[in-house]
Design an enzyme around this catalytic site. Structure first.
Site, PDB file in Angstrom:
ATOM      1  NE  ARG A 113     -64.802  51.549 -15.193  1.00  0.00           N
ATOM      2  CZ  ARG A 113     -63.675  51.121 -15.761  1.00  0.00           C
ATOM      3  NH1 ARG A 113     -62.935  51.961 -16.476  1.00  0.00           N
ATOM      4  NH2 ARG A 113     -63.298  49.876 -15.649  1.00  0.00           N
ATOM      5  CB  CYS A 153     -62.890  55.711 -21.172  1.00  0.00           C
ATOM      6  SG  CYS A 153     -61.698  55.308 -22.476  1.00  0.00           S
ATOM      7  CD  GLN A 196     -65.049  54.090 -18.981  1.00  0.00           C
ATOM      8  OE1 GLN A 196     -64.017  53.638 -18.481  1.00  0.00           O
ATOM      9  NE2 GLN A 196     -65.640  55.189 -18.541  1.00  0.00           N
ATOM     10  CG  ASP A 229     -60.620  55.196 -25.949  1.00  0.00           C
ATOM     11  OD1 ASP A 229     -59.869  55.517 -25.005  1.00  0.00           O
ATOM     12  OD2 ASP A 229     -60.759  54.022 -26.339  1.00  0.00           O
ATOM     13  NE  ARG A 260     -57.417  47.049 -18.493  1.00  0.00           N
ATOM     14  CZ  ARG A 260     -57.995  48.157 -18.942  1.00  0.00           C
ATOM     15  NH1 ARG A 260     -59.296  48.321 -18.759  1.00  0.00           N
ATOM     16  NH2 ARG A 260     -57.295  49.089 -19.551  1.00  0.00           N
ATOM     17  CG  HIS A 284     -64.248  49.327 -21.709  1.00  0.00           C
ATOM     18  ND1 HIS A 284     -64.414  48.624 -20.527  1.00  0.00           N
ATOM     19  CD2 HIS A 284     -63.288  50.264 -21.455  1.00  0.00           C
ATOM     20  CE1 HIS A 284     -63.583  49.097 -19.617  1.00  0.00           C
ATOM     21  NE2 HIS A 284     -62.896  50.082 -20.152  1.00  0.00           N
TER      22      HIS A 284
END
Length: 333
Positions: free
Chosen positions: A314, A286, A159, A246, A129, A156
């Site tokens: 997730r 998210c 996700q 987001d 990450r 991402h």
């Protein structure tokens, strides 16, 4: 996949796999996952089916990653990514180790290539990450083990696996569904475009001028005939099957906060905006949410919200990915 239902105690029936030998063959064994486009549509279908099976409890007590280890490299803070990859490895019989940037110093204390060459000697996979997609590319180039993108400035992808698992749970097959992403054309927007290419969903990105998704990502999608629309017209929300947003200010963009808040006025997702979706439409985010900016608590807690189901997924989606990337590898000890 063969399954059986125990009838000895009808009040506590569970569906479980017969044996580890009946598991589906890993469809991405030993490969990197830096982008959703690193899998085919058929492989995506397999991973999502596996995630749904895991969520139903059909993999309980099955440990296909027994003896395997995953290094989790974090340049950015994390709640969902760290917890779900860690728990996922544990539930599949493996082990995860968390490495912060204070400990590694990617590109500063040590070259990325040197970090990769060290990790490949000790662990069986790496999840990163990070700030830059290039960091993941370098890790993958120099490590002889799978590298998974847990988030970068560009994409991402993990996700989006959870997102589309959630969409399918609520709405059925994603093909033909209209997904509207509103807000900053960031890594999530880029990955939504990729998933539209893989699933046949219609993806509309609604963003102010100057905050569009990556041009190369958009052009490639259009070249391949994907149903992708870029607009700043908020009426695109009307009748959508999925509305997604987001944060306006991602980690590392704090210096731009005032400019971004001003640019995104009118793009906040509220209950009134959710009323404009199709009757069956759902709202996804998210997380983390910056309440008062891109959305409000009344939206994430709205009857159309599936934000926390999405967060739960997730775990299931990433467990499925871990199995299909690392399943079948032999423990080093």
């Amino acid at each position: 996949m063969t399954a059986q239902t125990s009838t000895s105690d009808p009040a506590a029936q569970q569906v479980t796999l017969h044996t580890q030998g009946t598991l589906p063959a890993p469809c991405m064994a030993g490969r990197d996952f830096l982008s959703n486009l690193d899998m085919s549509s058929a492989e995506l279908r397999t991973v999502l089916d596996t995630a749904a099976s895991m969520k139903r409890g059909e993999w309980r007590n099955v440990k296909p990653l027994l003896g395997l280890s995953l290094a989790m490299v974090f340049e950015k803070a994390s709640l969902r990514t760290r917890t779900t990859f860690d728990v996922g490895m544990y539930q599949l019989g493996g082990h995860a180790i968390t490495l912060s940037n204070q400990e590694i110093g990617l590109g500063t204390r040590e070259r990325v290539s040197d970090v990769a060459r060290n990790l490949e000697r000790w662990v069986d996979g790496v999840m990163g990450r990070v700030y830059l997609q290039q960091t993941l590319t370098e890790l993958a180039e120099h490590a002889g083990i799978p590298v998974i993108n847990g988030l970068s400035d560009m994409l991402h992808p993990v996700q989006l696996l959870a997102d589309y698992q959630t969409i399918e749970e609520e709405l059925g097959a994603a093909a033909g569904k209209r997904v509207v992403y509103i807000g900053d054309g960031n890594n999530l927007a880029n990955s939504h475009i990729h998933m539209g290419m893989l699933t046949g969903s219609s993806v509309t990105v609604v963003t102010p001028l100057g905050f569009e998704p990556n041009g190369a990502v958009l052009q490639e999608a259009l070249r391949q005939g994907a149903d992708v629309t870029l607009t700043n017209d908020l009426s695109a929300i009307d009748g959508a099957d999925v509305l997604y947003t987001d944060v306006w200010i991602s980690m590392g963009q704090e210096a731009e906060a005032d400019r971004r808040r001003k640019a995104f006025q009118g793009y906040q997702v509220t209950p009134t905006m959710l009323d404009r979706l199709a009757p069956h439409g759902i709202f996804l985010h998210c997380l983390p949410a910056h309440y008062g900016e891109e959305t409000v608590p009344e939206a994430t807690e709205h009857p159309k919200s599936r934000v926390f189901d999405q967060a739960e997924n997730r775990l299931h989606a990433q467990k499925a990915l871990l199995y299909h990337v690392m399943g079948g590898m032999k423990p080093r000890w």
